[in-house]
Design a protein around this motif. Structure first.
Motif, PDB file in Angstrom:
ATOM      1  N   THR A   2       6.628   0.768   1.732  1.00 18.37           N
ATOM      2  CA  THR A   2       6.427   1.333   0.392  1.00 18.37           C
ATOM      3  C   THR A   2       5.610   2.618   0.528  1.00 18.37           C
ATOM      4  O   THR A   2       4.987   2.851   1.558  1.00 18.37           O
ATOM      5  CB  THR A   2       5.674   0.330  -0.510  1.00 18.37           C
ATOM      6  OG1 THR A   2       4.405   0.066   0.067  1.00 18.37           O
ATOM      7  CG2 THR A   2       6.460  -0.966  -0.674  1.00 18.37           C
ATOM      8  N   PRO A   3       5.602   3.466  -0.516  1.00 18.63           N
ATOM      9  CA  PRO A   3       4.948   4.781  -0.397  1.00 18.63           C
ATOM     10  C   PRO A   3       3.452   4.695  -0.089  1.00 18.63           C
ATOM     11  O   PRO A   3       2.779   3.756  -0.499  1.00 18.63           O
ATOM     12  CB  PRO A   3       5.172   5.415  -1.770  1.00 18.63           C
ATOM     13  CG  PRO A   3       6.279   4.664  -2.390  1.00 18.63           C
ATOM     14  CD  PRO A   3       6.233   3.288  -1.826  1.00 18.63           C
ATOM     15  N   GLY A   4       2.951   5.683   0.624  1.00 16.13           N
ATOM     16  CA  GLY A   4       1.531   5.785   0.930  1.00 16.13           C
ATOM     17  C   GLY A   4       0.870   6.884   0.120  1.00 16.13           C
ATOM     18  O   GLY A   4       1.477   7.471  -0.785  1.00 16.13           O
ATOM     19  N   LYS A  33      -3.335  -2.351   0.782  1.00 16.41           N
ATOM     20  CA  LYS A  33      -2.207  -2.340  -0.155  1.00 16.41           C
ATOM     21  C   LYS A  33      -1.916  -3.752  -0.687  1.00 16.41           C
ATOM     22  O   LYS A  33      -1.664  -3.934  -1.875  1.00 16.41           O
ATOM     23  CB  LYS A  33      -0.958  -1.765   0.519  1.00 16.41           C
ATOM     24  CG  LYS A  33      -0.976  -0.238   0.609  1.00 16.41           C
ATOM     25  CD  LYS A  33       0.160   0.270   1.458  1.00 16.41           C
ATOM     26  CE  LYS A  33       1.248   0.929   0.625  1.00 16.41           C
ATOM     27  NZ  LYS A  33       2.256   1.589   1.494  1.00 16.41           N
ATOM     28  N   ASP A  34      -1.972  -4.719   0.224  1.00  9.48           N
ATOM     29  CA  ASP A  34      -1.747  -6.110  -0.207  1.00  9.48           C
ATOM     30  C   ASP A  34      -2.849  -6.564  -1.162  1.00  9.48           C
ATOM     31  O   ASP A  34      -2.581  -7.214  -2.178  1.00  9.48           O
ATOM     32  CB  ASP A  34      -1.703  -7.050   1.010  1.00  9.48           C
ATOM     33  CG  ASP A  34      -0.419  -6.864   1.811  1.00  9.48           C
ATOM     34  OD1 ASP A  34       0.528  -6.253   1.265  1.00  9.48           O
ATOM     35  OD2 ASP A  34      -0.380  -7.312   2.970  1.00  9.48           O
ATOM     36  N   ALA A  64      -2.398  -5.127  -4.564  1.00 10.50           N
ATOM     37  CA  ALA A  64      -1.234  -5.683  -5.268  1.00 10.50           C
ATOM     38  C   ALA A  64      -1.510  -7.085  -5.803  1.00 10.50           C
ATOM     39  O   ALA A  64      -0.918  -7.503  -6.793  1.00 10.50           O
ATOM     40  CB  ALA A  64      -0.035  -5.714  -4.338  1.00 10.50           C
ATOM     41  N   ALA A  73       3.928  -5.859  -3.163  1.00  9.10           N
ATOM     42  CA  ALA A  73       3.199  -4.750  -2.555  1.00  9.10           C
ATOM     43  C   ALA A  73       4.132  -3.570  -2.304  1.00  9.10           C
ATOM     44  O   ALA A  73       5.315  -3.759  -2.200  1.00  9.10           O
ATOM     45  CB  ALA A  73       2.581  -5.192  -1.243  1.00  9.10           C
ATOM     46  N   GLN A 126       1.869   5.042   4.410  1.00 10.10           N
ATOM     47  CA  GLN A 126       3.270   4.763   4.153  1.00 10.10           C
ATOM     48  C   GLN A 126       3.655   3.527   4.969  1.00 10.10           C
ATOM     49  O   GLN A 126       3.413   3.475   6.169  1.00 10.10           O
ATOM     50  CB  GLN A 126       4.097   5.968   4.627  1.00 10.10           C
ATOM     51  CG  GLN A 126       5.579   5.841   4.445  1.00 10.10           C
ATOM     52  CD  GLN A 126       6.009   6.371   3.088  1.00 10.10           C
ATOM     53  OE1 GLN A 126       5.304   7.195   2.503  1.00 10.10           O
ATOM     54  NE2 GLN A 126       7.128   5.911   2.580  1.00 10.10           N
ATOM     55  N   THR A 127       4.199   2.521   4.327  1.00 16.65           N
ATOM     56  CA  THR A 127       4.733   1.360   5.052  1.00 16.65           C
ATOM     57  C   THR A 127       6.186   1.239   4.619  1.00 16.65           C
ATOM     58  O   THR A 127       6.867   2.260   4.582  1.00 16.65           O
ATOM     59  CB  THR A 127       3.940   0.078   4.706  1.00 16.65           C
ATOM     60  OG1 THR A 127       3.917  -0.070   3.287  1.00 16.65           O
ATOM     61  CG2 THR A 127       2.506   0.158   5.221  1.00 16.65           C
ATOM     62  N   SER A 179      -2.214  -1.535   5.356  1.00 17.22           N
ATOM     63  CA  SER A 179      -1.383  -2.551   4.703  1.00 17.22           C
ATOM     64  C   SER A 179      -2.226  -3.626   4.039  1.00 17.22           C
ATOM     65  O   SER A 179      -1.881  -4.132   2.971  1.00 17.22           O
ATOM     66  CB  SER A 179      -0.466  -3.229   5.719  1.00 17.22           C
ATOM     67  OG  SER A 179       0.278  -2.276   6.377  1.00 17.22           O
TER      68      SER A 179
END
Lengths: 582, 181
Positions: free
Chosen positions: B60-62, A423-424, A427, B181, B57-58, A420
């Motif tokens: 949102t897609p992984g 991902k953050d 983004a 995100a 995957q959270t 995560s």
């Protein structure tokens, strides 16, 4: 297969007396459908003349044959990259900036169309209807009298037989049809044209423009004039073209016709007249010279698919095969009268090939204007017209260079971490500092030793001799690159740019894709091949209006000049035909 | 369970059949057929799980949902030199072994926390010349490339405009330009 082809080829030479009939006879034959061939087609068909356009590549129809034009980045299996096996097999074309997964189908692979590099030369080709006009960089700067005066003033090549005044109305003529976005800058050395509105320079380009103006009386930063419709006029709508949507995906072919190409503009226009016959897959083997009539009567064509040889006849032939291929066709057009190539009494055909220097690049960082950025995309950049040796000789090299200039601000994605957190990070993009860069566009001096000739022993799949290309940089070019680095380092420093880096790609000639010459214009038949109408001195019904005709290169991107010269020569040829002279 | 089924269906649609468990393949055959690389079913699974560990995957897609595994293999097969393909594959084998040697379970049997602990330790190593590092860093790079160029990312996170229709040379920077995100 090969033996069969050669047999067929020889047979066709022996029995070449195809009889002219209504179906194989035209008023005009145009060889090539690219930037200049498209214009010849448009002009002649518009004057009611039955015109045959021969294109060696496949047909590419506007809209229909742009397979990648509406694709998103994720739709390309390699996200734009060309697979390694293709790159390794085709090193020359793989060096071209536009040879990417989205447009590679518009370029010729090295393996399919070989040539002989006596010295390294990257010959970049697009064999299809529209030629390279589909993938060009769309920069359209006029020449000025300073450029036409070059050879005579500085004592190289031969004097140009035309002046700026001769070509100026034809620049206007083609600019209105093509659609050129630009500002009226009022510069005698880069004359204004018929412009549609310019797009913005960005904050830092504007800042650099002011900095240069403050520090140098003789240097200007302007908006690079380009062949994009920024405000469609009735003439553009009539062509079925619409406003440029700033996609900057031009190399794929434009679904809006926002930039100019033969495919979106001149070819469909010519087709609408009902006077055009377009024949794709047609390799012109030679022009047929008739000793009795003392003129060219037609052309001999090899079908690239069936390899069948046919002949077509016409009163006038325009050769617009692309500078190097025009040389190849003329050198291969031998006859009793012209044993060394068509019109080549002085032995200069294929010589004085020249190009543009694109080796030097300079980049830097600018820490100002951090509160501002850009929005959307823009299909051109800023431009610095030539300032070196403009009014008189003042450096240790002849002529000079123009330069592109652009500033941009990118987003940087932090790619640290896992899961995560990553991902953050991805983004949350942040803006980088402004990045500025400039590249040289230098004039080269045409020399007799920079030349192309026919291979004596090697032939291609269609029986055409391979072309030997023997072109290199010289000392003048090297000095010019050094000066570009010095002058731009100084200009960048004065503007407060930091982290200034220069780089010389040492790329081979040809990769500039501005190859010119070999069939130059001039006043004297003893020292040139073409007269002031782009007409062969020795074969009056043959005209060459692509890059091959260029006596010198100047610094401007040449396509606009080829288009203007083509329209001018076509107008002259049509008038001579009407008078019965041709 | 429902969610897992939904994800699996999504992957079937976007990424092909990469999720079929290797145990169903008695000969450990890969579901992909590559022209330049020979890959087993468990190697295929390891790369998919590694990609999913990097970008899971959270809400949102992984990586798997956006088709990263297929992209990794496609790039490796088509855009990497032969010696680099060999380094990657050699590194994959070494990675799997090093993981099993240093942990109670294999990479595939471990949970995300254990996997990340191993990857973090690996990236902290000073000497990064070995094939393991080559494999791990290239798999990571390609996973991120697949993700940031994916349809999801370029429509939801950082929208790519095919037809911007405009250019403004000088606009104030938006203070709040953090994306979703």
């Amino acid at each position: 297969m090969r033996t069969g082809t050669e047999k067929q080829y020889k047979k066709s030479i022996i029995n070449y007396s195809t009889m002219p009939t209504e179906s194989n006879t035209f008023d005009v034959i145009v060889i090539g459908s690219g930037m200049s061939g498209g214009w010849a087609a448009k002009e002649f068909t518009g004057k009611g003349l039955k015109t045959l356009v021969l294109e060696r590549g496949r047909n590419v129809e506007h809209l229909k044959d742009y397979p990648t034009t509406n694709k998103y980045p994720w739709e390309f299996p390699h996200h734009g990259q060309v697979p390694l096996a293709i790159q390794e097999e085709n090193p020359v074309i793989s060096r071209c900036y536009a040879y990417r997964e989205d447009a590679m189908h518009f370029f010729v692979k090295d393996t399919e169309h070989p040539y002989v590099q006596q010295k390294p030369f990257d010959w970049i080709r697009g064999y299809q209807v529209g030629g390279k006009s589909l993938m060009w960089a769309r920069q359209t700067q006029r020449w000025s009298q300073f450029d036409f005066d070059g050879p005579a003033r500085d004592g190289f090549a031969v004097e140009w037989p035309i002046s700026y005044q001769d070509i100026a109305p034809w620049y206007s003529y083609v600019e209105k049809f093509v659609g050129i976005s630009g500002n009226k800058d009022g510069l005698p050395h880069l004359p204004d044209g018929e412009f549609l509105p310019a797009l913005d320079l960005n904050c830092v380009e504007d800042f650099f423009k002011s900095s240069v103006a403050e520090n140098y009386k003789d240097r200007q930063v302007i908006y690079g004039r380009c062949a994009h419709i920024t405000d469609p006029q009735p003439i553009h709508l009539e062509q079925g073209r619409a406003q440029c949507q700033k996609r900057t995906l031009c190399q794929r072919g434009c679904p809006f016709g926002g930039y100019f190409s033969s495919n979106s503009s001149t070819i469909p226009w010519a087709q609408k007249s009902g006077n055009l016959t377009l024949r794709a897959n047609s390799i012109v083997e030679s022009l047929i010279y008739d000793d009795q009539q003392q003129k060219v009567t037609g052309v001999r064509v090899i079908d690239s698919v069936t390899k069948k040889v046919t002949e077509y006849f016409a009163r006038v032939v325009f050769v617009n095969a692309g500078a190097i291929n025009t040389n190849l066709i003329l050198l291969n057009s031998t006859s009793r009268r012209f044993p060394n190539g068509l019109g080549n009494d002085n032995g200069l055909l294929g010589k004085y090939i020249a190009f543009h220097i694109y080796r030097g690049k300079i980049s830097a960082t600018y820490d100002g204007h951090k509160d501002f950025t850009m929005e959307g995309r823009r299909p051109t950049s800023a431009y610095l017209p030539r300032f070196r040796n403009l009014h008189k000789q003042e450096t240790n090299f002849l002529r000079g260079y123009a330069a592109g200039f652009s500033a941009s601000r990118n987003t940087r994605n932090n790619s640290d971490g896992y899961g995560s957190a990553l991902k953050d990070n991805l983004a949350a993009s942040e803006l980088t500092s402004w990045h500025v860069s400039s590249h040289i566009m230098g004039e080269t001096i045409p020399k007799e030793t920079n030349m192309v000739s026919l291979s004596k022993d090697q032939k291609d799949e269609w029986g055409m001799p391979l072309l030997n290309i023997d072109v290199a940089y010289d000392d003048n070019d090297e000095k010019m690159i050094v000066d570009f680095f010095e002058q731009f380092t100084e200009m960048f420093t004065k503007a407060g740019f930091t982290n200034i880096k220069t780089s010389d790609s040492h790329q081979a000639p040809g990769l500039d894709i501005h190859e010119m010459g070999g069939v130059r214009m001039g006043k004297d038949p003893a020292t040139s091949l073409l007269n002031k109408w782009n007409q062969m001195h020795n074969v009056k019904n043959v005209f060459i209006t692509d890059g091959a005709c260029m006596t010198s290169t100047s610094t401007q991107n040449p396509s606009l000049t080829y288009m203007a010269m083509t329209a001018r020569a076509a107008d002259y040829a049509a008038a001579e035909m009407k008078k019965g002279v041709l | 369970m429902k969610r897992r089924t939904a994800i699996r269906q999504l992957v079937y649609i976007t990424g092909g059949t990469l999720l079929i468990p290797a145990c169903l393949n008695r000969e450990d055959k890969a579901t992909l057929s590559l022209t330049n690389i020979s890959v087993t079913g468990s190697q295929e699974k390891l790369v998919a799980e590694l990609a999913e560990t990097i970008i899971p995957q959270t809400t949102t897609p992984g990586a798997k949902a956006i088709g990263a595994p297929l992209f990794i293999w496609t790039m490796l097969n088509d855009c990497y030199a032969k010696e680099d393909q060999q380094r990657f594959m050699g590194g994959l084998v070494a990675f799997d072994k090093a993981y099993s040697d240093g942990n109670e379970r294999s990479f595939l049997e471990s949970d995300t926390t254990q996997r990340i602990a191993f990857l973090t330790k690996l990236s902290a190593e000073k000497d990064k010349k070995s094939d393991i590092h080559y494999f791990a860093s290239n798999a990571r790079k390609l996973t991120i490339q697949a993700y940031t160029n994916s349809k999801y990312f370029l429509t939801e996170v950082e929208p790519y405009e095919l037809i911007p229709g405009r250019f403004k040379g000088c606009v104030p920077v938006q203070k709040n330009n953090t994306k979703k995100a």
